[in-house]
Scaffold this motif. Structure first.
Motif, PDB file in Angstrom:
ATOM      1  N   ALA A 133      23.794 -89.733  61.441  1.00 20.66           N
ATOM      2  CA  ALA A 133      22.779 -89.422  60.432  1.00 20.66           C
ATOM      3  C   ALA A 133      21.578 -88.839  61.153  1.00 20.66           C
ATOM      4  O   ALA A 133      21.306 -89.167  62.304  1.00 20.66           O
ATOM      5  N   THR A 154      29.619 -87.921  58.915  1.00 20.16           N
ATOM      6  CA  THR A 154      28.183 -87.799  58.714  1.00 20.16           C
ATOM      7  C   THR A 154      27.750 -88.561  57.469  1.00 20.16           C
ATOM      8  O   THR A 154      28.480 -88.636  56.481  1.00 20.16           O
ATOM      9  N   ASP A 156      24.221 -89.670  54.804  1.00 20.90           N
ATOM     10  CA  ASP A 156      23.068 -89.029  54.183  1.00 20.90           C
ATOM     11  C   ASP A 156      21.730 -89.527  54.714  1.00 20.90           C
ATOM     12  O   ASP A 156      20.732 -88.811  54.624  1.00 20.90           O
ATOM     13  N   TYR A 158      19.396 -92.273  57.541  1.00 19.90           N
ATOM     14  CA  TYR A 158      19.339 -93.208  58.666  1.00 19.90           C
ATOM     15  C   TYR A 158      19.666 -94.625  58.183  1.00 19.90           C
ATOM     16  O   TYR A 158      19.310 -95.024  57.077  1.00 19.90           O
TER      17      TYR A 158
END
Length: 259
Positions: A133, A154, A156, A158
């Motif tokens: 992230a 991956t 969206d 942190y």
């Protein structure tokens, strides 16, 4: 140049793989024994501290330390160094800290949350699952997928990769603890635990944890259990089988049965 901060089992394997793939890597570790292991693996001298790094040449940094507090200290230091670079935070963090990683960025310093799964063997073989992230560039993704990671997932925001890593590791902890309990119970029932383990390696009761049982880092597994339990306290904690007491001791006891 890539800087590898932390030359424990995982950092050593990550750095060694990157060197093997042709990258210029500077290892950093306070421990002389780990620096010696780095020199033996790569033929290169590791730095004893961040002060010894030629930061003008460093465009990427991997943070592979043990604790959230140590990772925070490295990030604070990187924020003070001029220049443009990407920092991959591989350390398994406290979820609350991970969710605020963006607070440590500055102009020129991109921070990518990047816990990985697969351990040192996966790093050495380039077969890790990496969870990312943050501002991951196409060049960053290519570096990871052509050297270290067979799969790059991956997220969206942190904090989400850290939680995914913890959910994965705690699932593994459940598997490891069930395996340990079955081996201990088998011995009490008069079944040779070594022979049972051979069955479990290739049968329906098997798991990734069963195959790697002898080499598990029990204290790190226990740390991840405690991190996730604390983070999920508002949801009632972890379900079902209790991992809260004696996880490392029970795994070690079962491992002794296997010699």
């Amino acid at each position: 140049m890539i800087v590898m901060v932390g030359l424990g089992n995982l950092g050593l394997a990550l750095g060694g793989r990157l060197v093997e793939c042709g990258h210029d890597v500077c290892g950093v570790d306070l421990a002389e024994a780990r620096r010696s292991a780095w020199a033996e693996l790569t033929g290169r001298t590791a730095a004893p501290s961040l002060d010894e790094v030629d930061w003008a040449q460093a465009d990427r940094v991997f943070v592979v330390v043990r604790l959230t507090e140590q990772a925070a200290a490295v990030l604070d230091r990187l924020a003070a160094e001029p220049g443009k670079r990407t920092c991959f935070v591989v350390t398994t963090l406290d979820p609350s800290f991970a969710g605020a990683l963006g607070d440590h960025a500055r102009p020129g310093l991109r921070i990518v949350e990047l816990p990985v799964s697969g351990g040192a063997a996966g790093a050495s073989g380039g077969t890790l699952t990496a969870m990312a992230a943050g501002p991951l560039s196409d060049a960053d993704a290519r570096l990871l997928t052509t050297t270290l990671a067979a799969r790059l997932v991956t997220f969206d925001a942190y904090g989400e990769p850290t939680l995914a890593k913890l959910f994965n590791n705690v699932t593994g902890a459940y598997n490891a603890l069930v395996l340990a309990e079955m081996l201990l119970l088998a011995e009490r029932a008069g079944v040779d635990p070594r022979r049972l383990h051979q069955v479990l390696l290739t049968s329906s009761g098997g798991s990734w944890m069963a195959a790697g049982f002898a080499d598990l880092l029990d204290d790190l597994l226990d740390k991840d259990v405690r991190l996730l339990r604390a983070h999920l306290a508002h949801l009632g904690g972890l379900p079902g089988l209790s991992l809260g007491t004696g996880l490392p001791e029970r795994l070690a006891a079962a491992r002794r049965l296997l010699g």
